[in-house]
Motif scaffolding. Structure first.
Motif, PDB file in Angstrom:
ATOM      1  N   LEU A 241       0.705  -1.160  -0.003  1.00  0.00           N
ATOM      2  CA  LEU A 241       0.083   0.049  -0.100  1.00  0.00           C
ATOM      3  C   LEU A 241       0.911   1.355  -0.071  1.00  0.00           C
ATOM      4  N   LEU A 242       1.786   1.326   0.808  1.00  0.00           N
ATOM      5  CA  LEU A 242       2.766   2.407   1.259  1.00  0.00           C
ATOM      6  C   LEU A 242       3.659   2.601  -0.070  1.00  0.00           C
ATOM      7  N   GLY A 291      15.570  -9.072  -1.038  1.00  0.00           N
ATOM      8  CA  GLY A 291      16.408  -7.897  -1.447  1.00  0.00           C
ATOM      9  C   GLY A 291      16.280  -7.330  -3.026  1.00  0.00           C
ATOM     10  N   ILE A 292      15.953  -8.451  -3.844  1.00  0.00           N
ATOM     11  CA  ILE A 292      15.594  -8.186  -4.901  1.00  0.00           C
ATOM     12  C   ILE A 292      14.354  -7.590  -5.353  1.00  0.00           C
ATOM     13  N   GLY A 293      13.346  -8.094  -4.646  1.00  0.00           N
ATOM     14  CA  GLY A 293      12.159  -7.635  -4.540  1.00  0.00           C
ATOM     15  C   GLY A 293      11.973  -6.167  -4.287  1.00  0.00           C
ATOM     16  N   ILE A 294      12.792  -5.759  -3.133  1.00  0.00           N
ATOM     17  CA  ILE A 294      12.628  -4.391  -2.733  1.00  0.00           C
ATOM     18  C   ILE A 294      13.442  -3.468  -3.900  1.00  0.00           C
ATOM     19  N   ALA A 355       7.446  -1.019  11.498  1.00  0.00           N
ATOM     20  CA  ALA A 355       6.496  -0.126  11.524  1.00  0.00           C
ATOM     21  C   ALA A 355       7.288   1.198  11.759  1.00  0.00           C
ATOM     22  N   ALA A 356       8.158   1.166  13.122  1.00  0.00           N
ATOM     23  CA  ALA A 356       9.020   2.355  13.290  1.00  0.00           C
ATOM     24  C   ALA A 356       9.848   2.608  12.119  1.00  0.00           C
ATOM     25  N   VAL A 361      12.627   6.042   8.865  1.00  0.00           N
ATOM     26  CA  VAL A 361      13.614   6.085   7.709  1.00  0.00           C
ATOM     27  C   VAL A 361      12.678   5.924   6.315  1.00  0.00           C
ATOM     28  N   SER A 362      12.258   4.825   6.001  1.00  0.00           N
ATOM     29  CA  SER A 362      11.559   4.587   4.520  1.00  0.00           C
ATOM     30  C   SER A 362      10.784   3.342   4.731  1.00  0.00           C
ATOM     31  N   VAL A 363       9.951   3.200   3.937  1.00  0.00           N
ATOM     32  CA  VAL A 363       9.134   1.834   3.827  1.00  0.00           C
ATOM     33  C   VAL A 363      10.022   0.646   3.157  1.00  0.00           C
TER      34      VAL A 363
END
Length: 395
Positions: A241-242, A291-294, A355-356, A361-363
Motif C-alpha cells: 500500500l505505502l 532484497g531483489i523485490g525491494i 512500522a517504526a 526512515v523509509s518503507v
C-alpha cells in the motif's frame, strides 16, 4: 498395537482439522492491518500493534505451556485454546475502542500459543519415528488455510466490514472444535493417548536443555527464521500500500506466499537432506529474493519474489521444531514450547520495529529488516552443523 494406531489416526485427524481453522485466525492480523489502522486511526509504530499483541499473547501462553506437561491432556488443551480464540474474536469484533480491541487480541494470542504448541507436540507424539513427515503435513494444512484466508477475508470485506470477518472466523473455529471433539477430543481413549507419558517438568530439566550449545544455536535459528518469515507476512500488505499504492495486490501477495509455502511443506520432507541444511539454504535464498523485490521498485516483481520466498521458507517451522525435538521425545511439550516461545518473542518485536523503521526512515528500509535475520539464521545453521556429535540423521 492396533488400538494405538487407530487412536493415532483419530488424533492426527483432529489436529489437522484444527490446523486448518487456526490458519484463518493467524491470518487476521496480516489481512486486516490496513482496516484496523484506519478504524482506530493508528499512526507510527502503533500500526504494528495488532500483530505484536497477538504475538505477546502467544508468548505468554508458551511460557506456561511446560507447566501443563504431564498434567493436562493435550487434546483438552487444544479444545480450550480453540474456545478462547473464538470468544476473543467475537469480543474484538465488538470492541468500541483500541484498548479493548488490543486486550482481546492479546487473549486471542494466548489461545493461539496453546494451540500452536500442543498441535506440534501431539503430532510428534503420535508419529515419533517419522515426525518430519507429519509435521510437514500439519504445516501444509496450515498453509492451505493461510492461502485461502486472504481470499475469503477480502471477499467478506467487499460485502461487510472487518468486524464481520472476525465473527465469521470465530464461527469457523467453533465448527472446527466441534469436529475435533467428535473425531478425537471427546473420546476417552484419544484423550489418554494425547496425554503422552511425559515427566513433570523440573528446573533441572529446563537448565539442562538451555545450557546445551546446540540447543542455543537452534533457538537462535528459530528466532532469526521467525523474524524473516514474520517480517514478510505481517508487513507485505502495508508495504504494498505505502510503496506501490496497491492494497489489493498486498492481499494477493499473502495468497501467493502461502500457495508456495504449502507446496514447500509437502515436498521438502521428502528431500534426502538434513533438516538444518534445508533451513540454511532457505534462509540465504529468502534474503536474496526479498532484497531483489525491494530493489526492483516494481509491485509485480515484489509479488513474484514473495512467492519465491514462500517456496523457500515454508519448511522453516516444521524443520526447526523437528530438529529441536531430536533426543527429547519424552519431553516434546518442553521443546516445542521453547521453540514457539522464542518465535513468539520475535513476532512481538518485528511488526512494531518494522512500522517504526518505515515511519522514521523509509518503507523500503522497514521491509528490508528481515534480510539481516536471514543471514544470521544461516550463520546459526552453520554453527549447528559444525558442532561435534550433532544429529546426523537424514530425517
Amino acid at each position: 498395537m492396533e488400538q494405538r494406531a487407530n487412536i493415532a489416526k483419530r488424533v492426527t485427524l483432529a489436529v489437522l482439522v484444527t490446523s486448518f481453522a487456526y490458519a484463518f485466525v493467524n491470518s487476521i492480523t496480516s489481512v486486516l492491518v490496513n482496516d484496523v489502522v484506519d478504524a482506530f486511526s493508528l499512526t507510527g509504530a502503533s500500526q504494528g500493534l495488532m500483530s505484536s499483541m497477538l504475538s505477546l499473547g502467544l508468548m505468554i501462553a508458551l511460557l506456561v505451556n511446560p507447566l501443563f506437561q504431564g498434567r493436562v491432556g493435550k487434546i483438552t488443551m487444544i479444545l480450550v485454546s480453540g474456545g478462547l480464540q473464538a470468544l476473543m474474536l467475537l469480543l474484538s469484533a465488538g470492541s468500541p475502542n483500541v484498548v479493548l480491541f488490543m486486550v482481546s487480541v492479546v487473549c486471542m494470542g494466548i489461545g493461539c500459543g496453546w494451540m500452536d504448541g500442543y498441535m506440534n507436540s501431539t503430532m510428534i507424539d503420535a508419529h515419533p519415528k517419522d515426525s518430519p513427515k507429519y509435521l510437514g503435513l500439519l504445516h501444509g494444512l496450515f498453509g492451505i488455510g493461510s492461502l485461502l484466508a486472504p481470499l475469503a477475508m477480502q471477499w467478506l470485506l467487499g460485502a461487510s466490514s472487518w468486524r464481520w470477518v472476525n465473527v465469521a472466523t470465530a464461527a469457523l473455529m467453533v465448527a472446527a472444535m466441534a469436529m475435533v471433539f467428535v473425531s478425537g477430543g471427546g473420546k476417552k481413549t484419544a484423550g489418554m493417548f494425547s496425554k503422552t507419558q511425559e515427566e513433570r517438568l523440573t528446573a533441572k530439566q529446563l537448565w539442562a536443555y538451555l545450557k546445551s550449545g546446540r540447543n542455543l544455536l537452534l533457538l537462535g535459528c528459530a528466532a532469526m527464521t521467525s523474524i524473516l518469515q514474520t517480517g514478510v507476512i505481517c508487513w507485505i500488505a502495508r508495504y504494498m500500500l505505502l510503496a506501490h499504492d496497491a492494497s489489493a495486490l498486498g492481499a494477493s501477495c499473502l495468497t501467493i506466499f502461502w500457495i508456495a509455502a504449502t507446496v514447500n511443506r509437502f515436498i521438502t520432507p521428502r528431500l534426502k537432506a538434513r533438516p538444518i541444511v534445508l533451513v540454511l539454504i532457505g534462509a540465504l535464498l529468502d534474503s536474496a529474493f526479498l532484497g531483489i523485490g525491494i530493489l526492483s521498485g516494481n509491485a509485480i516483481v515484489m509479488c513474484v519474489c514473495v512467492g519465491l520466498i514462500g517456496l523457500c521458507t515454508g519448511h522453516f517451522v516444521p524443520m526447526v521444531v523437528s530438529e529441536c525435538a531430536e533426543g527429547y521425545h519424552g519431553s516434546t511439550t518442553l521443546t516445542t514450547s521453547i521453540v514457539m516461545l522464542v518465535m513468539g518473542v520475535t513476532r512481538v518485536i518485528v511488526p512494531v520495529l518494522m512500522a517504526a523503521l518505515t515511519e522514521i526512515v523509509s518503507v523500503q528500509v522497514g521491509m528490508a529488516f528481515p534480510i539481516i535475520a536471514g543471514i544470521l539464521a544461516a550463520a546459526c545453521c552453520v554453527g549447528v552443523l559444525k558442532l561435534k556429535g550433532a544429529h546426523t540423521d537424514e530425517s
